[in-house]
Design a protein around this motif. Structure first.
Motif, PDB file in Angstrom:
ATOM      1  N   ALA A 127      93.421  61.377  59.594  1.00 59.86           N
ATOM      2  CA  ALA A 127      92.834  62.622  59.088  1.00 59.86           C
ATOM      3  C   ALA A 127      93.767  63.329  58.118  1.00 59.86           C
ATOM      4  O   ALA A 127      93.290  64.092  57.256  1.00 59.86           O
ATOM      5  CB  ALA A 127      92.500  63.544  60.261  1.00 59.86           C
ATOM      6  N   ARG A 128      95.046  63.096  58.238  1.00 57.42           N
ATOM      7  CA  ARG A 128      95.983  63.753  57.302  1.00 57.42           C
ATOM      8  C   ARG A 128      95.980  63.102  55.930  1.00 57.42           C
ATOM      9  O   ARG A 128      96.481  63.684  54.955  1.00 57.42           O
ATOM     10  CB  ARG A 128      97.395  63.736  57.893  1.00 57.42           C
ATOM     11  CG  ARG A 128      97.549  64.603  59.153  1.00 57.42           C
ATOM     12  CD  ARG A 128      98.975  64.708  59.608  1.00 57.42           C
ATOM     13  NE  ARG A 128      99.051  65.510  60.835  1.00 57.42           N
ATOM     14  CZ  ARG A 128      99.165  65.009  62.049  1.00 57.42           C
ATOM     15  NH1 ARG A 128      99.225  63.680  62.222  1.00 57.42           N
ATOM     16  NH2 ARG A 128      99.222  65.809  63.106  1.00 57.42           N
ATOM     17  N   GLY A 129      95.431  61.901  55.839  1.00 62.41           N
ATOM     18  CA  GLY A 129      95.339  61.203  54.570  1.00 62.41           C
ATOM     19  C   GLY A 129      93.966  61.358  53.952  1.00 62.41           C
ATOM     20  O   GLY A 129      93.241  62.321  54.216  1.00 62.41           O
ATOM     21  N   THR A 130      93.593  60.384  53.120  1.00 60.70           N
ATOM     22  CA  THR A 130      92.302  60.413  52.444  1.00 60.70           C
ATOM     23  C   THR A 130      91.556  59.121  52.702  1.00 60.70           C
ATOM     24  O   THR A 130      92.128  58.131  53.183  1.00 60.70           O
ATOM     25  CB  THR A 130      92.483  60.571  50.919  1.00 60.70           C
ATOM     26  OG1 THR A 130      93.143  59.401  50.412  1.00 60.70           O
ATOM     27  CG2 THR A 130      93.305  61.817  50.591  1.00 60.70           C
ATOM     28  N   ALA A 131      90.266  59.119  52.352  1.00 63.58           N
ATOM     29  CA  ALA A 131      89.465  57.911  52.516  1.00 63.58           C
ATOM     30  C   ALA A 131      90.014  56.786  51.658  1.00 63.58           C
ATOM     31  O   ALA A 131      90.019  55.608  52.067  1.00 63.58           O
ATOM     32  CB  ALA A 131      88.007  58.204  52.172  1.00 63.58           C
ATOM     33  N   GLU A 132      90.460  57.093  50.443  1.00 62.26           N
ATOM     34  CA  GLU A 132      90.999  56.067  49.547  1.00 62.26           C
ATOM     35  C   GLU A 132      92.245  55.442  50.158  1.00 62.26           C
ATOM     36  O   GLU A 132      92.428  54.219  50.121  1.00 62.26           O
ATOM     37  CB  GLU A 132      91.307  56.678  48.192  1.00 62.26           C
ATOM     38  CG  GLU A 132      90.086  57.089  47.376  1.00 62.26           C
ATOM     39  CD  GLU A 132      89.408  58.346  47.909  1.00 62.26           C
ATOM     40  OE1 GLU A 132      90.079  59.112  48.667  1.00 62.26           O
ATOM     41  OE2 GLU A 132      88.231  58.572  47.593  1.00 62.26           O
ATOM     42  N   GLU A 133      93.112  56.261  50.725  1.00 63.61           N
ATOM     43  CA  GLU A 133      94.324  55.735  51.369  1.00 63.61           C
ATOM     44  C   GLU A 133      93.977  54.867  52.571  1.00 63.61           C
ATOM     45  O   GLU A 133      94.712  53.945  52.918  1.00 63.61           O
ATOM     46  CB  GLU A 133      95.228  56.892  51.788  1.00 63.61           C
ATOM     47  CG  GLU A 133      95.848  57.636  50.621  1.00 63.61           C
ATOM     48  CD  GLU A 133      96.525  58.923  51.050  1.00 63.61           C
ATOM     49  OE1 GLU A 133      97.287  59.470  50.231  1.00 63.61           O
ATOM     50  OE2 GLU A 133      96.287  59.383  52.185  1.00 63.61           O
ATOM     51  N   ALA A 134      92.847  55.179  53.213  1.00 63.66           N
ATOM     52  CA  ALA A 134      92.421  54.395  54.371  1.00 63.66           C
ATOM     53  C   ALA A 134      91.667  53.135  53.989  1.00 63.66           C
ATOM     54  O   ALA A 134      91.250  52.359  54.857  1.00 63.66           O
ATOM     55  CB  ALA A 134      91.536  55.257  55.270  1.00 63.66           C
ATOM     56  N   GLY A 135      91.462  52.913  52.688  1.00 61.83           N
ATOM     57  CA  GLY A 135      90.769  51.722  52.226  1.00 61.83           C
ATOM     58  C   GLY A 135      89.275  51.842  52.251  1.00 61.83           C
ATOM     59  O   GLY A 135      88.552  50.840  52.141  1.00 61.83           O
ATOM     60  N   ILE A 136      88.743  53.067  52.380  1.00 62.85           N
ATOM     61  CA  ILE A 136      87.296  53.300  52.355  1.00 62.85           C
ATOM     62  C   ILE A 136      86.967  53.919  51.020  1.00 62.85           C
ATOM     63  O   ILE A 136      87.341  55.066  50.732  1.00 62.85           O
ATOM     64  CB  ILE A 136      86.859  54.244  53.492  1.00 62.85           C
ATOM     65  CG1 ILE A 136      87.301  53.690  54.840  1.00 62.85           C
ATOM     66  CG2 ILE A 136      85.360  54.452  53.464  1.00 62.85           C
ATOM     67  CD1 ILE A 136      86.620  52.419  55.257  1.00 62.85           C
ATOM     68  N   GLU A 137      86.278  53.197  50.182  1.00 63.14           N
ATOM     69  CA  GLU A 137      85.974  53.674  48.836  1.00 63.14           C
ATOM     70  C   GLU A 137      84.604  54.325  48.766  1.00 63.14           C
ATOM     71  O   GLU A 137      83.727  54.015  49.535  1.00 63.14           O
ATOM     72  CB  GLU A 137      86.040  52.505  47.847  1.00 63.14           C
ATOM     73  CG  GLU A 137      87.444  51.868  47.812  1.00 63.14           C
ATOM     74  CD  GLU A 137      87.500  50.670  46.879  1.00 63.14           C
ATOM     75  OE1 GLU A 137      86.451  50.313  46.316  1.00 63.14           O
ATOM     76  OE2 GLU A 137      88.594  50.118  46.713  1.00 63.14           O
TER      77      GLU A 137
END
Length: 445
Positions: A435-445
């Motif tokens: 949650a502290r990151g972003t969807a892009e960082e999580a590999g979800i585009e």
């Protein structure tokens, strides 16, 4: 044209064999329809079937994602490190309760006890089960009259009977704008229209009930006053009295879902404040175990026969053997011992949650087995669910609980009861980092 179920079967096979992985986004439905040379309406039904099977999550126009796989029925059949962590289902089972239940139920193998359990029954059950249930349902100084208690097979059947008794096809029942998802399915099957009622930090708003009823009359409301699912709040005494007063003013019945009420046994139910307008439903599914459930209804006297008729006609009457099992567990103190242990366990798990999700906006009763997490602004619920699924963690998006066509908030519900405490902490720490990151960082585009 292929039947939509056959196409869904092929996608299910792709998921099972790893060609589609948790967190993968399915193509937009129109593109999927073109690629498979099917109608757009068929694609919609395919995606709906995947969601119904629990294989995908999402909403039209917002994306559909493959979700984390369910753990096997026998945890010994899976590698512990690889098994997904289930924060969707919320049926607390404690390691020690098997031994407690074995002691309680040992006498059922006698021939005389088995013979009693094989007899036919009615919605009112037996005097013994009603007396035991009255003690089990006691909360905050209130105890129901045993003579008013009716029995269903489980809590869902009790809710179904209550809905069926109070509203007909096309009629309206008011519910919290975010509510228990099974209620939506029950209403749909009965042809009942659900009307979302606004809530705040104290629960359902009495002024919103009054406004909805005056706009177009309601047949009843359905409300959770203790440990509301999914929002986690418990309605304080003042709000309960205000709501009871509105029910009396409008002469409007209420169905009070008390299934989570045992976690806040210090508070009396709404029924205690408006006994002529509130029907309490409860069950043993969370108090005891989902496989040993029994449903309870405590209707106002004027609705008793209608509820009993609904139980009979719906096939929702409890089995006599289930009544015998429940009577023993309730009467000998086993149920009370398990409930007390679960209250301690729920509070301990909430402490873990508070530690791991410190700094985030989370709503929960401190004695609850679930919480409501309002995600950081860079996340949408469905995207976060998909990102969590890629990490082997299953959580529920707000859309699963939303009534009506309104926009679902960017939030998820976390069920805390199933994983062992160490795995729960590990999962929550992973989700906090995500949650502290972003969807892009999580590999979800």
């Amino acid at each position: 044209m292929d039947d939509f179920r056959l196409i869904a079967d092929r996608l299910a096979a792709d998921i099972s064999e790893g060609r589609l992985r948790p967190g993968d986004r399915l193509p937009p439905q129109r593109r999927f329809a073109r690629e498979h040379r099917i109608a757009a309406s068929t694609a919609t039904r395919v995606y709906g079937e995947l969601v119904r099977r629990g294989l995908a999550v999402g909403e039209v126009g917002r994306g559909t994602f493959i979700r984390a796989a369910r753990p096997p029925a026998d945890p010994a059949l899976a590698e512990p490190a690889a098994a997904p962590i289930d924060l969707e289902l919320n049926f607390p089972l404690l390691p020690e309760q098997g031994e407690l239940l074995a002691k309680s139920l040992g006498g059922l193998i006698r021939a005389d006890a088995l013979g009693s359990g094989l007899q036919p029954t009615t919605p009112s059950g037996t005097a013994a089960v009603r007396e035991a249930a009255a003690t089990a349902l006691r909360r905050g100084g209130w105890t129901p009259d045993p003579g008013r208690i009716l029995l269903a097979g489980n809590g869902r059947q009790a809710i179904s009977a209550a809905f069926s008794a109070l509203a007909g096809i096309g009629e309206r029942i008011g519910v919290e704008a975010l509510t228990y998802p099974v209620v939506k399915a029950i209403a749909a099957r009965l042809g009942i229209t659900l009307v979302p009622i606004e809530v705040d930090e104290d629960g359902m708003r009495p002024d919103a009930v009054r406004a909805a009823h005056r706009a177009t009359p309601l047949r009843a409301i359905y409300v959770q006053t203790a440990v509301q699912n999914p929002l986690g709040m418990t309605m304080p005494a003042g709000r309960r009295q205000e709501l009871a007063d509105v029910l009396t003013e409008l002469d409007l019945p209420a169905i009070e879902d008390g299934v989570n009420g045992f976690l806040r046994a210090d508070l009396p139910p709404l029924l205690a404040l408006a006994p002529d307008h509130v029907m309490l439903v409860d069950s043993l599914s969370k108090r005891l175990a989902p496989g040993m459930s029994l449903g309870f209804l405590v209707p106002p006297p004027q609705f008793a026969e209608r509820v009993a008729a609904a139980l009979r006609s719906g096939g929702w009457t409890a089995l006599r053997f289930a009544m015998e099992v429940a009577t023993r567990c309730m009467a000998d103190g086993t149920l009370a011992e398990i409930e007390a242990a679960k209250r301690r366990d729920a509070r301990a798990r909430q402490e873990v949650r508070a530690d791991c999700l410190a700094g985030f906006t989370v709503r929960a009763d401190p004695g609850s087995y679930h919480c409501w997490w309002e995600l950081p602004e860079q996340w949408r619920a469905e995207t976060f669910v998909a990102a969590a699924a890629r990490r082997g963690i299953a959580v529920s998006p707000a859309a699963a609980f939303t009534v009506g066509a309104g926009h679902a908030p960017s939030a998820v519900r976390l069920a805390l009861s199933c994983p062992p405490p160490d795995r729960l902490r590990a999962a929550l720490e992973q989700l906090a980092g995500l949650a502290r990151g972003t969807a892009e960082e999580a590999g979800i585009e």
